[in-house]
Design a protein around this motif. Structure first.
Motif, PDB file in Angstrom:
ATOM      1  N   ALA A  36       0.810  -1.215   0.000  1.00 39.09           N
ATOM      2  CA  ALA A  36       0.000   0.000   0.000  1.00 39.09           C
ATOM      3  C   ALA A  36       0.845   1.269   0.000  1.00 39.09           C
ATOM      4  N   LYS A  37       1.992   1.240   0.675  1.00 41.35           N
ATOM      5  CA  LYS A  37       2.800   2.462   0.748  1.00 41.35           C
ATOM      6  C   LYS A  37       3.817   2.593  -0.382  1.00 41.35           C
ATOM      7  N   THR A  38       3.850   1.610  -1.279  1.00 44.69           N
ATOM      8  CA  THR A  38       4.763   1.692  -2.418  1.00 44.69           C
ATOM      9  C   THR A  38       4.219   2.678  -3.438  1.00 44.69           C
ATOM     10  N   TYR A  39       5.094   3.577  -3.884  1.00 37.99           N
ATOM     11  CA  TYR A  39       4.725   4.554  -4.913  1.00 37.99           C
ATOM     12  C   TYR A  39       4.789   3.929  -6.302  1.00 37.99           C
ATOM     13  N   LYS A  40       5.890   3.246  -6.591  1.00 38.46           N
ATOM     14  CA  LYS A  40       6.037   2.554  -7.869  1.00 38.46           C
ATOM     15  C   LYS A  40       6.788   1.238  -7.673  1.00 38.46           C
ATOM     16  N   PHE A  41       6.495   0.312  -8.574  1.00 38.78           N
ATOM     17  CA  PHE A  41       7.248  -0.942  -8.651  1.00 38.78           C
ATOM     18  C   PHE A  41       8.082  -0.898  -9.928  1.00 38.78           C
TER      19      PHE A  41
END
Length: 512
Positions: free
Chosen positions: A152-157
């Motif tokens: 959820a807290k990831t901005y981009k993969f």
């Protein structure tokens, strides 16, 4: 005055290498930096993304220093990269995870659920990436469900190459080649696949912008230009994946030409003019350019198996080689050469690290079959070398179903230094095998793609003038019948053992 040089950078699983070529393909200088693979448990295979980024900038810097050229004579720097990596980053671009590599198997259970419950085969047919824990589709699905807070807290993969380009230019871009290896990219539309993204639980905004492999960025920040010793306006061509560029770098892009690579792992690949996927799900399809699509299969177990034999079975031979000042691999090859083809009926399935093509089974395990009192250590050494080739041959047979009989086989990789291993390939495949002298295939492929992107060459076919001569091996008719009979047994065994692979893998996870 026209530019004289180009650098090809290959961001690999075990190291990054930068190679400086002339625009005619002659190698001028190179530098290689290795880094560790962190594997605290068998299913984990991660790396430090910042360590890899430093390896990229440092190899460029040291290659230029070794060459002694004037940096202003550089046409561009063009990139190759290993596929299937995933890094979760925050809004500032800081990593929230290590780089999860293709070899990481933690998403194995979710891969099976995608296959059986989430329309996985139809997704494969559109995206070209076989269902396997290597795939970012599997990795993101696993992260989404197993670590929802991080997800959820990831901005981009992003992949490792995307991370490098963001560090250098502040932009998130992904070339069509790396994108086509994610399991999330629609090959026909050249854009993210809506159903695959829904399974992974991401929107396009949480991924990078897809761009052609010929896309170039410039305007390097002054500090990075100074660090590497390059002009600030030098074009950086985003490039492609290491596998497709290896085909380009060994001049295996003509229809009917098949490239076989054995390095740490291995692969068989051929080029088509349109996306092609397999109704049986056995092969990949990755982009090189909009007019060049590379299809084939990767195997986990190549040269690493020979290293296992050296370290675990042949300790005394290692000591002898050291005393004689000889390469231990040469000594082991000489020992294997004393045994006749087929190792007197001993087969070895080389699945020590699970297997991708043709099984696509992370639970697969290695085995000797046919072992008798008449077998000695030299039989085991030869059976291991033959087992790696048998495995590649099974992928080759699947490829033939899709593209027909090949007209030429180009082989490359560390195995090419062994005359015995090269001849085994010709005998087991029952085909002529050509081995180009050039061993920097991915870097050369990146360099050629960079020259094509910037108009220095009109066609990728120009690579044919840059690849050196080759070793040439023809099948030995006295060896072929035994190998054909044993290869059929080899294939039947891997099918019969499929269920047992799952049982033994479960036992190992429980008791190891």
């Amino acid at each position: 005055m026209s530019k004289k040089y180009v650098i090809g950078v290959d961001i690999g699983t075990t190291s990054t290498k930068s190679v400086l070529f002339t625009t005619k393909g002659a190698l001028v200088a190179s530098h290689n930096i290795e880094y560790p693979l962190h594997s605290p448990k068998p299913e984990i295979a991660e790396q430090d993304p910042d360590e890899i980024f430093r390896a990229v900038t440092s190899t460029i810097k040291y290659t230029l220093q070794k060459s002694g050229i004037v940096p202003a004579d550089l046409l561009c720097i063009s990139f190759s990269s290993a596929m299937h990596s995933v890094i979760a980053v925050d809004e500032a671009g800081q990593p929230l995870t290590r780089c999860i590599t293709w070899a990481d198997n933690r998403s194995a259970a979710w891969t099976e659920r995608i296959r059986s419950e989430m329309n996985g085969h139809e997704i494969y047919l559109r995206t070209g990436t076989p269902l396997h824990p290597m795939s970012p589709l599997s990795k993101l699905t696993w992260l989404r469900h197993e670590d929802p807070d991080l997800f959820a807290k990831t901005y981009k993969f992003v992949s490792i190459k995307e991370y490098v380009f963001f560090r250098l230019f502040g932009r998130y871009v992904i070339d069509h080649s790396i994108a086509s290896a994610t399991g999330l990219f629609n090959l026909e539309a050249l854009d993210w696949d809506a159903e695959a993204l829904a399974v992974a639980g991401v929107t396009p905004e949480r991924l990078s912008e897809p761009v052609p492999t010929t896309h170039a960025l410039s305007g390097l920040p002054v500090e990075w230009a100074a660090e590497m010793g390059v002009p600030v306006d030098l074009p950086f061509v985003v490039g492609a994946s290491d596998g497709v560029l290896s085909n380009l770098g060994v001049d295996a892009i003509a229809p009917g030409t098949v490239a076989v690579t054995i390095g740490t792992s291995g692969a068989i690949r051929s080029v088509t003019d349109r996306p092609v996927t397999d109704p049986k799900g056995r092969i990949f399809c990755y982009a090189l350019t909009e007019k060049h699509w590379v299809i084939g299969g990767p195997v986990n177990n190549g040269g690493m198996i020979f290293r296992w034999v050296r370290d675990q079975i042949c300790v005394s031979e290692m000591e002898t080689a050291s005393l004689l000042g000889r390469d231990p691999y040469e000594v082991l090859t000489e020992i294997a050469a004393r045994v006749k083809p087929g190792a007197d009926g001993l087969l070895f399935h080389p699945y020590l690290a699970g297997e991708r093509a043709p099984l696509w089974d992370a639970n697969a395990r290695g085995s000797f079959f046919g072992l008798g009192l008449h077998h000695k250590k030299q039989h085991m050494i030869r059976a291991v070398l033959e087992g790696v080739i048998y495995n590649l041959y099974t992928v080759f047979m699947a490829l033939q179903e899709l593209i027909g009989q090949p007209s030429r086989i180009q082989a490359t990789g560390g195995f090419a230094r062994s005359e015995l291993w090269r001849q085994m390939m010709a005998d087991i495949f029952d085909r002529d095998v050509h081995v180009p002298v050039s061993v920097e295939s991915s870097c050369l492929g990146a360099a050629v793609l960079g020259m094509y992107a910037l108009g220095e060459i009109d066609s990728l076919e120009a690579v044919s003038e840059m690849v050196g001569g080759s070793h040439h091996h023809t099948p030995n008719p006295a060896h072929v019948p035994a190998y054909q009979e044993l290869s059929r047994i080899y294939v039947r065994l891997s099918r019969l053992l499929k269920e047992e692979y799952g049982h033994i893998a479960a036992f190992q996870k429980k008791w190891m």
